[in-house]
Design a protein around this motif. Structure first.
Motif, short mmCIF file in Angstrom:
data_model
loop_
_atom_site.label_atom_id
_atom_site.label_comp_id
_atom_site.label_asym_id
_atom_site.label_seq_id
_atom_site.Cartn_x
_atom_site.Cartn_y
_atom_site.Cartn_z
N MET A 58 0.81 -1.20 0.00
CA MET A 58 0.00 0.00 0.00
C MET A 58 0.85 1.26 0.00
N VAL A 59 0.64 2.10 -1.02
CA VAL A 59 1.25 3.43 -1.06
C VAL A 59 0.20 4.42 -0.58
N THR A 60 0.51 5.17 0.46
CA THR A 60 -0.42 6.19 0.96
C THR A 60 -0.02 7.54 0.38
N THR A 61 -0.97 8.23 -0.24
CA THR A 61 -0.65 9.50 -0.88
C THR A 61 -0.64 10.66 0.11
N ASN A 62 -1.30 10.50 1.27
CA ASN A 62 -1.23 11.55 2.29
C ASN A 62 0.22 11.68 2.77
N ALA A 63 0.68 12.91 2.95
CA ALA A 63 2.10 13.13 3.25
C ALA A 63 2.52 12.62 4.62
N HIS A 64 1.58 12.51 5.57
CA HIS A 64 1.91 12.09 6.93
C HIS A 64 1.09 10.88 7.32
N ILE A 65 1.76 9.83 7.75
CA ILE A 65 1.10 8.61 8.19
C ILE A 65 1.57 8.31 9.62
N GLY A 66 0.62 8.04 10.50
CA GLY A 66 0.95 7.73 11.89
C GLY A 66 0.76 8.88 12.84
N ASN A 67 0.38 10.06 12.31
CA ASN A 67 0.33 11.26 13.16
C ASN A 67 -0.76 11.21 14.21
N TYR A 68 -1.80 10.39 14.03
CA TYR A 68 -2.82 10.29 15.09
C TYR A 68 -2.83 8.91 15.77
N GLY A 69 -1.76 8.17 15.59
CA GLY A 69 -1.60 6.92 16.32
C GLY A 69 -2.54 5.82 15.85
N ALA A 70 -2.85 4.90 16.77
CA ALA A 70 -3.71 3.77 16.45
C ALA A 70 -4.58 3.44 17.67
N LYS A 71 -5.77 2.88 17.37
CA LYS A 71 -6.71 2.50 18.43
C LYS A 71 -7.14 1.05 18.24
N GLU A 72 -7.39 0.38 19.36
CA GLU A 72 -7.83 -1.00 19.32
C GLU A 72 -9.12 -1.17 18.52
N THR A 73 -10.01 -0.17 18.60
CA THR A 73 -11.33 -0.28 17.99
C THR A 73 -11.37 0.09 16.51
N GLU A 74 -10.30 0.65 15.97
CA GLU A 74 -10.31 1.10 14.59
C GLU A 74 -9.66 0.09 13.65
N VAL A 75 -10.14 -1.13 13.73
CA VAL A 75 -9.64 -2.20 12.88
C VAL A 75 -10.82 -2.83 12.15
N GLU A 76 -10.55 -3.38 10.97
CA GLU A 76 -11.61 -3.97 10.16
C GLU A 76 -11.52 -5.49 10.07
N SER A 77 -10.55 -6.07 10.80
CA SER A 77 -10.39 -7.53 10.78
C SER A 77 -9.57 -7.93 12.00
N ASP A 78 -9.03 -9.14 11.97
CA ASP A 78 -8.26 -9.61 13.10
C ASP A 78 -6.80 -9.18 13.08
N GLY A 79 -6.40 -8.36 12.10
CA GLY A 79 -5.02 -7.90 12.06
C GLY A 79 -4.72 -7.18 10.76
N VAL A 80 -3.46 -6.83 10.58
CA VAL A 80 -3.03 -6.15 9.36
C VAL A 80 -3.12 -7.11 8.17
N LYS A 81 -3.67 -6.61 7.07
CA LYS A 81 -3.86 -7.47 5.89
C LYS A 81 -2.99 -7.06 4.70
N ILE A 82 -2.50 -5.81 4.66
CA ILE A 82 -1.62 -5.44 3.56
C ILE A 82 -0.28 -6.18 3.70
N SER A 83 0.45 -6.31 2.59
CA SER A 83 1.74 -6.99 2.63
C SER A 83 2.86 -6.08 3.12
N GLY A 84 2.71 -4.79 2.84
CA GLY A 84 3.72 -3.82 3.26
C GLY A 84 3.21 -2.42 3.04
N LEU A 85 3.87 -1.45 3.68
CA LEU A 85 3.46 -0.05 3.62
C LEU A 85 4.57 0.81 3.01
N ILE A 86 4.15 1.73 2.13
CA ILE A 86 5.07 2.69 1.51
C ILE A 86 4.50 4.08 1.75
#
Length: 375
Positions: A58-86
């Motif tokens: 996954m390539v994210t076009t937004n210039a900043h990724i991670g700036n608002y952290g992560a939450k337990e409830t903001e998931v759509e499955s049992d874990g990360v499904k992409i192969s890698g992040l760019i």
């Protein structure tokens, strides 16, 4: 622990093109998949955990990724499904007060390799021009020829069946068991927010594995059926298509989203095709041809259904059109309580323009149940 992305990394595309970056967390890693991009300005955690993205870099076009952290409830499955992040800029620190942890901690927990400091504008422009293709991201920057050989062995997304990799292995239920409406859902990559949307409208849902027969689902005596989103090429899903045909024949309401939309089209004899680079973002404009209203939608698909075949089909009607390229975004069957869309009405964090489709589904079920009761 805070990291700085220092270790050199690269992106090698299947056509030999190379882009450069640095490893997030300053760690070694290699990941393969089909490279694609998402234009959403928010919702990165939902993207990373969406089963529809299984097997993709996954390539994210937004210039900043991670700036608002992560939450337990903001998931759509049992874990990360992409192969890698760019990404361009990876934020090791976050500013949201109610975040549970940093995105770095979340990715480390799920073992995802990511690279940052990439010229994502140039990379996305290249994908737009040349199409989505297989790629590898790696810190093995001195082993280019070896990486090329390994990348050549990765199968193309076209013809690739991935639903079995993300579907539940055993049936399970969601929602109030005493609810008045029962929905049987075929899981070919279902998102949690779909189940939330069905449950909050008063449904008891039973989720079945991707290869479940119609007879098994019907034995639960549902009032309606749902076929979920999911990853990969829809054409290899022979069992799901066969099940969809029997659901359609039984006459009960059926709703499909994304891959489910493609399965319903295939069940009606309409073919699908791999798109040049797909639709992935939360600002895709769709026209509802029945109401004349526009919708801003969340989309994430690399395949679509054949428009000419759909228009020529005597039992199908196109209900929604993507305004950027005129691809089919929604269909319904003229003589059945069956409809589907190529986008995500359950989108989280949004937009929510298309949430009404769940209400449409429930109205079909209520009318169907009332009709059966009067017979």
């Amino acid at each position: 622990m805070k990291y700085k992305a220092r270790r050199k990394a690269l992106i090698l595309l299947a056509d030999g093109t190379v882009f450069h970056g640095k490893a997030v967390g300053d760690k070694e890693g290699t990941a393969f998949g089909e490279v694609c991009f998402n234009t959403g300005m928010t919702g990165y955690q939902e993207i990373f955990t969406d089963p529809s993205y299984f097997g993709q870099l996954m390539v994210t076009t937004n210039a900043h990724i991670g700036n608002y952290g992560a939450k337990e409830t903001e998931v759509e499955s049992d874990g990360v499904k992409i192969s890698g992040l760019i990404c361009k800029n990876f934020s090791y620190q976050y500013s949201r007060a109610d975040a549970d942890f940093s995105l770095q901690e979340f990715l480390d927990t799920h073992g995802l390799f990511a690279i940052s400091d990439v010229d994502t504008r140039a990379l996305v422009s290249y994908i737009r021009d040349n199409g989505a293709m297989n790629a590898v991201i790696s810190t093995r920057v001195e082993e280019l020829e070896a990486l090329k050989e390994e990348l050549a062995e990765i199968p193309s997304m076209k013809g690739l069946e991935l639903a079995s990799s993300v579907s539940t292995k055993t049936p399970y239920t969601e929602g109030d068991s005493d609810a008045g409406i029962r929905i049987a859902a075929l899981d070919i990559g279902i998102k949690k927010n779909i189940l939330r949307n069905l449950a909050k409208r008063g449904a008891h849902i039973k989720v079945f594995p991707h290869d479940t027969s119609f007879e098994t689902m019907e034995a639960w005596n549902p009032d309606g059926y749902f076929i979920s989103n999911g990853p990969g090429d829809p054409e290899p899903l022979k069992e799901a298509v066969a099940t969809a045909k029997e659901i359609i024949a039984c006459g009960k309401p059926l709703f499909g989203i994304c891959l489910g939309h493609q399965v319903i089209a295939l069940a009606n004899g309409v073919s699908t095709y791999k798109m040049h680079h797909g639709h992935r973002g939360i600002n895709h404009p769709v026209m509802n041809l029945q109401t004349g209203k526009g919708e801003i939608t969340s989309q994430n698909h690399g395949f679509a259904i054949n428009r000419e075949e759909t228009e020529a089909h005597p039992d199908l009607e196109i209900t929604h059109i993507h305004l950027n390229d005129q691809t089919v975004a929604g269909i319904r069957m003229k003589d059945k309580k069956v409809f589907s869309v190529q986008y995500h009405p359950e989108a989280s964090p949004g937009p929510h323009d298309a949430e009404y489709l769940f209400d449409t589904f429930f109205k079909l079920i209520e009318d169907s149940v009332s009709s059966d009761a009067t017979v």
